[in-house]
Design an enzyme around this catalytic site. Structure first.
Site, PDB file in Angstrom:
ATOM      1  N   SER A 152      -3.931  -8.877  -1.869  1.00 52.62           N
ATOM      2  CA  SER A 152      -3.634  -8.643  -0.459  1.00 52.62           C
ATOM      3  C   SER A 152      -4.359  -7.396   0.017  1.00 52.62           C
ATOM      4  O   SER A 152      -3.819  -6.628   0.797  1.00 52.62           O
ATOM      5  CB  SER A 152      -2.132  -8.483  -0.247  1.00 52.62           C
ATOM      6  OG  SER A 152      -1.656  -7.403  -1.021  1.00 52.62           O
ATOM      7  N   CYS A 153      -5.597  -7.210  -0.448  1.00 56.13           N
ATOM      8  CA  CYS A 153      -6.386  -6.042  -0.059  1.00 56.13           C
ATOM      9  C   CYS A 153      -6.502  -5.983   1.462  1.00 56.13           C
ATOM     10  O   CYS A 153      -6.796  -6.997   2.107  1.00 56.13           O
ATOM     11  CB  CYS A 153      -7.769  -6.104  -0.688  1.00 56.13           C
ATOM     12  SG  CYS A 153      -7.696  -6.046  -2.490  1.00 56.13           S
TER      13      CYS A 153
END
Lengths: 218, 202
Positions: free
Chosen positions: B110-111
């Site tokens: 979930s950068c």
């Protein structure tokens, strides 16, 4: 690893359903989970790559049924056990004997500077780039059982180098305590049709940031 | 407005007990200071959020030299506005044009550019978004109420490394002469991820 995290192109998860006026947290425990995870990470016993690998190593049925903060919490427990920082007995009982503060414990006063500093991952490299902008490359058809940042949906597909970056810590080794072994990073652009055939939307291009060792001449 | 999530009763949520136990153990063992947790929460609740990215976008719209710097070296350009740090160590800005609409995702986790947009929303982290936006972005954008012109290409950026992306949306018409702070108020989080655009003021 071809784990539950490797989601590009998977099907069956339904609509995205963005929430109107979404709150920052959906329960008080989520706030604490965020803070605990960052504080424990600040002790420096593991890298961000190792923590990502702990998350993607959760069983798929757990990963897909958990909220993201639950994934973080479960992975944090794995990391704390692996590094001998807590015991199974402590985790199951919720009890632990009082101990003096660890010298690396993050203090509230140090939080602003620690967050503002982050953890830069760029590293100097002596070697010249193996690929140049505009060159056609193929993402290797690789399926390691260990941590990697080459998504499965791009493995084996060819694209074009758009940007040549500097050296970055290699997650594949760093996640497993095998050192940073920095490699050059490239932004590679893939045509949607090359990746998905007729099943991707027309007019789509996808890019990914890939390390030199993930790529070969096409 | 009511939301879709079930009400969390903290006495019944097993995660509440689990996280409480973890915090207790780590505090007793001298590994975590609960006041540091409070400070982290306070940072992302009050100091670091999409207002940062909106200030960057509005400045790029009003200051061509800054826009050029942002395109060349976004890390340095946003650092000059005080936006540095965790999950924003290396930043790249991507500019929407009539020819290309940019969308950001991290299919592998979930950068997200925390320094510019704060903590990611649930939808950004969801398997539905991460799986679909790389194969059918227009179908996903439609679920956000966004329909792009047929001749605008969609470019999806999968954040597989430590570069964090900020979409610079197109400036809407009807805002000529507006100062940056007034423009910033129009810039939504979704427009800086690419699941929205900035609408012209009514």
């Amino acid at each position: 690893m071809n784990g539950p995290q490797d989601l590009g192109g998977q099907m069956g998860f339904g609509p995205v359903a963005p929430e109107d006026n979404e709150p920052l947290f959906h329960a008080p425990w989520e706030e604490r989970a965020l803070g605990i995870t960052l504080c424990a990470g600040a002790l420096g016993r593991w890298s961000l790559d190792e923590s990502r690998h702990a998350r993607e190593s959760l069983p798929p049925a757990v990963y897909y049924s958990a909220s993201y903060y639950e994934i973080w919490t479960r992975a944090l427990e794995v990391l704390l056990l692996r590094h001998g920082m807590v015991s199974d007995r402590e985790l199951s009982s919720g009890e632990a004997a009082e101990q003096p503060a660890d010298p690396g414990r993050l203090s509230p006063q140090a939080v602003p500077a620690a967050l503002a500093r982050g953890t830069p991952c760029d590293r100097p490299l002596d070697s010249a780039p193996r690929f140049a902008a505009g060159q056609r490359v193929r993402a290797k058809n690789a399926h390691p059982r260990t941590h990697t940042r080459l998504p499965r949906y791009l493995a084996g597909h060819s694209g074009v180098i758009e940007s040549v970056h500097g050296g970055f810590v290699l997650p594949d080794t760093n996640a497993h305590g095998l050192g940073e072994q920095p490699q050059r990073l490239y932004t590679v652009v893939f045509d949607g049709h090359e990746v998905w055939g007729a099943d991707g939307e027309p007019g789509l291009t996808i890019s990914a940031d890939l390390w030199e060792g993930y790529l070969e001449h096409a | 407005m009511p939301h879709d999530h079930p009400h969390h009763d903290n006495h019944l949520d097993p995660m509440d007990a689990r996280v409480r136990a973890l915090e207790t153990i780590l505090t007793r063992k001298g590994l975590v200071d609960p006041a540091a947790i409070d400070a982290i929460i306070d940072t992302y609740a009050h100091k670091v959020g999409p207002q940062n990215g909106a200030a960057v976008v509005a400045r790029a719209w009003t200051d061509p030299a800054f826009a050029g710097w942002l395109a060349e070296d976004a890390t340095a350009a946003v650092a000059s506005m005080g936006f540095t740090g965790r999950q924003g160590e290396h930043v790249q800005a991507v500019f929407n044009t009539p020819q290309t609409h940019n969308v950001i995702v991290c299919t592998l986790c979930s950068c997200y550019p925390w320094t510019l947009l704060g903590l990611p929303p649930v939808w950004y982290k969801s398997p539905a978004y991460r799986s679909r936006v790389v194969i059918e972005p227009r179908a996903v954008l439609a679920e956000f109420g966004l329909s792009l012109p047929a001749d605008q290409q969609v470019r999806v950026w999968d954040s597989t490394a430590e570069l964090r992306y900020l979409v610079v949306p197109m400036r809407p018409s009807g805002t000529e002469g507006w100062p940056a702070d007034r423009l910033a108020a129009l810039v939504t989080r979704e427009s800086m991820v690419g699941t929205g655009i900035v609408e012209a003021p009514q």
